[in-house]
Design a protein around this motif. Structure first.
Motif, PDB file in Angstrom:
ATOM      1  N   ASP A 162     -24.164 110.676  -1.409  1.00  6.94           N
ATOM      2  CA  ASP A 162     -22.732 110.899  -1.588  1.00  6.94           C
ATOM      3  C   ASP A 162     -22.481 111.634  -2.905  1.00  6.94           C
ATOM      4  O   ASP A 162     -23.411 111.992  -3.638  1.00  6.94           O
ATOM      5  N   VAL A 163     -21.209 111.865  -3.221  1.00  8.60           N
ATOM      6  CA  VAL A 163     -20.862 112.658  -4.401  1.00  8.60           C
ATOM      7  C   VAL A 163     -21.231 111.955  -5.699  1.00  8.60           C
ATOM      8  O   VAL A 163     -21.345 112.593  -6.742  1.00  8.60           O
ATOM      9  N   LYS A 164     -21.427 110.650  -5.659  1.00 16.26           N
ATOM     10  CA  LYS A 164     -21.830 109.890  -6.849  1.00 16.26           C
ATOM     11  C   LYS A 164     -23.349 109.697  -6.917  1.00 16.26           C
ATOM     12  O   LYS A 164     -23.835 108.906  -7.721  1.00 16.26           O
ATOM     13  N   GLU A 165     -24.071 110.417  -6.057  1.00 15.37           N
ATOM     14  CA  GLU A 165     -25.531 110.362  -5.993  1.00 15.37           C
ATOM     15  C   GLU A 165     -26.051 109.003  -5.554  1.00 15.37           C
ATOM     16  O   GLU A 165     -27.197 108.642  -5.832  1.00 15.37           O
TER      17      GLU A 165
END
Length: 209
Positions: A162-165
């Motif tokens: 996801d965008v937060k790794e």
């Protein structure tokens, strides 16, 4: 690997009962120094083997790598019996389960004075152990006995970033089962924070994380 060689090592049991009609894994994960060792019991209803389009199921049943329970759905009593047997033989710290469809089994295990921990299959719960499992595999510190069901499940895992790794295990299609690996991640979640303390037979209660 021979499971009886790990009698004195701390262990965590994880059970994934997310389905009653296909593979439901129980994994026991041992920790020795900074190495981890996994052994699986994989349960499936006999009707699923008889009707499965996956020809491997019948072969795994014949070799004992799949544990078939009679009928259309998995018999949770068989999983309970095996969990209790493992707790009697090894230094199990906790029994970890996904709360989905597992309340009754959790209560049964608590009645045996076992420590039962709910670990939900969320990004928050699985991201860190999935990253750690990758490191353990790459460094040669994760070991198993060559279980073909778990090996097949590992080949089906697709990591979603996801965008937060954060990373989360997914599968590309329903037939590509990943449940044995998810159960391993649930066990690793708790093993990473566990202290290798007393056996679950010396503690009790349900813990939610």
């Amino acid at each position: 690997l021979v499971i009886d060689d790990f009698t004195g090592d701390p262990a965590w049991i994880a059970i994934d009962l997310a389905t009653t009609t296909d593979i439901a894994p129980l994994v026991i994960l041992f920790k020795r120094d900074d190495h981890y060792y996994a052994f699986w019991h994989n349960y499936v209803p006999q009707a699923r083997i008889d009707a499965s389009g996956n020809s491997q199921y019948a072969g795994w049943d014949r070799t004992g790598r799949l544990i078939a329970t009679p009928g259309e759905v998995i018999d949770f009593a068989a999983i309970e019996d095996d969990a209790l047997d493992l707790c009697g033989r090894f230094r199990v710290q906790e029994i970890i389960k996904d709360p989905w469809q597992s309340a009754y089994l959790g209560t049964r295990l608590q009645d045996q004075h076992l420590t039962v921990v709910d670990v939900r299959q969320t990004v928050q719960m699985l991201s860190a152990p999935m990253k750690e499992l990758e490191k353990l595999v790459l460094s040669g510190k994760f070991h198993h006995d060559g279980d073909p069901v778990a090996t097949w499940a590992a080949s089906n895992v697709v990591g979603h970033l996801d965008v937060k790794e954060n990373i989360y295990p997914r599968k590309q299609r329903p037939g590509n089962k990943i449940d044995p690996i998810v159960a391993c991640l649930m066990a690793l979640n708790r093993a990473l924070t566990g202290d290798g303390g007393p056996s679950v037979y010396e503690t009790r209660g349900l813990v939610k994380v």
